[in-house]
Write a protein that holds these residues in place. Sequence first.
Motif, short mmCIF file in Angstrom:
data_model
loop_
_atom_site.label_atom_id
_atom_site.label_comp_id
_atom_site.label_asym_id
_atom_site.label_seq_id
_atom_site.Cartn_x
_atom_site.Cartn_y
_atom_site.Cartn_z
N GLU A 247 20.18 17.30 30.98
CA GLU A 247 20.78 18.57 30.55
C GLU A 247 21.38 18.45 29.16
O GLU A 247 21.23 19.35 28.33
N PRO A 353 22.98 24.44 34.49
CA PRO A 353 24.26 24.54 35.22
C PRO A 353 25.47 24.18 34.37
O PRO A 353 26.55 24.74 34.57
N SER A 354 25.32 23.26 33.43
CA SER A 354 26.46 22.79 32.64
C SER A 354 26.49 23.39 31.24
O SER A 354 27.15 22.85 30.35
#
Length: 504
Positions: A247, A353-354
């Motif tokens: 990510e 998500p982050s």
Amino acid sequence: MSQTPPPGRPDDGEGRNPLEDLLRQLMGGMPPGGGPAGANPFAGLDPAALQAAGLPGDPAALGRMMAQVQQMMAGGGDGPVNWDLAHQVARQRAVADGDPSVPDAARRSAAEALRLADLWLDERTALGSAGATSAAWSRSEWVEATLPVWKQLAEPVARSVGEAMATAMAEQAPPEMRAMVSAASGVVRSVGGAVFGMQVGQAIGELAGEVVSGTDIGLPLAPEGTTALLPANVDAFAEGLEVPLEEVRLYLALRECAHARLFTQRPWLRAHVLGIVEAFAAGIRIDTERIEEAVRSVDPTDPEALQQALGSGMLEPERTLEQEAALGRLETVLALVEGWVDHVVDSAAAPLPSAAALREVVRRRRASGGPAEHTLSSLVGLELRPRRLRDAAALWAAVEAAEGVEGRDAAWSHPDLVPGAEDLDDPAGYAGRRSRADEQASDVDAALAQLLDGGLGEARHERSAGERTARRDEGGQDGEPADDGPDDDQPGDDEPGDGGGAPR
């Protein structure tokens, strides 16, 4: 003219400017504090003072660099910066903490992240792909790839500082010594080029250990048509974030590709940024009166007084109004670039998500005095204000809300359309002013189109109809239009243009 300390006075290096000592060594051959020939002339210097001067903090490393300087003084060129020396210093600093070649697996991961990031951006910006070549660089490779742009950034300032200092020295010299000082100006510039080269190289080498991509500091450092990640630095950036490395890599790739799109699809922007730096450099002035006043008030035998005088900034260039204006323009345009990238990437990275956490980490990294601020400050005297990043991101969000993605990115079409500093203070107001300006422009365009397609068109139509009627009136009995010249079929007719028809 400043006085010199008594020749017999011992000097342990305390209370002195490291750059002053360096210049003494380069020009006179006497090591600071004395010492036998062949000894390290910088062994007595304070590492903290060296770092404050933008030089390596290790006296031993500085001594090795000094040997290089002495070898290269004759071959460093006539430019304001000794780039041969800067290149060597930057490479040495970049590999000081280790710089292994990028493994094949890391290269493939970087290329995949950059490819995926480019696809995600297609939905979030009207600017097309940069068509860039993906790369994974080691720190040394980053130095090699970005050095040409550093030359464009640093040389104008180095040239202006060198010329200003040479002029100041000549003006301060007694009348009987001015000819000698002027004759030595070439040597002074050469020495200054070596010193500046060491500082530039040190800064670039340190930056190579911090940046995560080719455009991490917001400037177009990477070659045009190239997007790049530095896997070793990406790994270091991800440490302690509690976010999967994949990510982090993809988020940083999104930022790199967004920068690349902006600078590639709007080629005027690169020249605009570099032109502002040149404008800043052109206004550099040295306040010789301030130097003379400070020197007269200092006891040359008092190290503490000398230290205070040198620390007062009396040798620093004095900013002019033109420089302040150029600095403001640069701060604004870089904030707008970073704000646009921040806003676009925040939207494109929504599936991660982050994403929100990574966005805040990047913002804090920039706001706490990131690599851009420190590097530009030490190299070219330009101090950035990262706090404008949030204002710029809010501005682009407001424009998109009012005009959509197409309208937001259309603001980069020309330098005159880009928001200014006052717009960063009032993002919502800028969107409204832009909408009113578009309406006024549309009204003007409509009026102009009506004038061209309506008024002029009707005039042309009426003129053509009138000409056709006149030709029919002047035609012969059989209705044929009259010739414009004499009628060759009727000898003796001396009246040109009547065509033998009925009298008018």
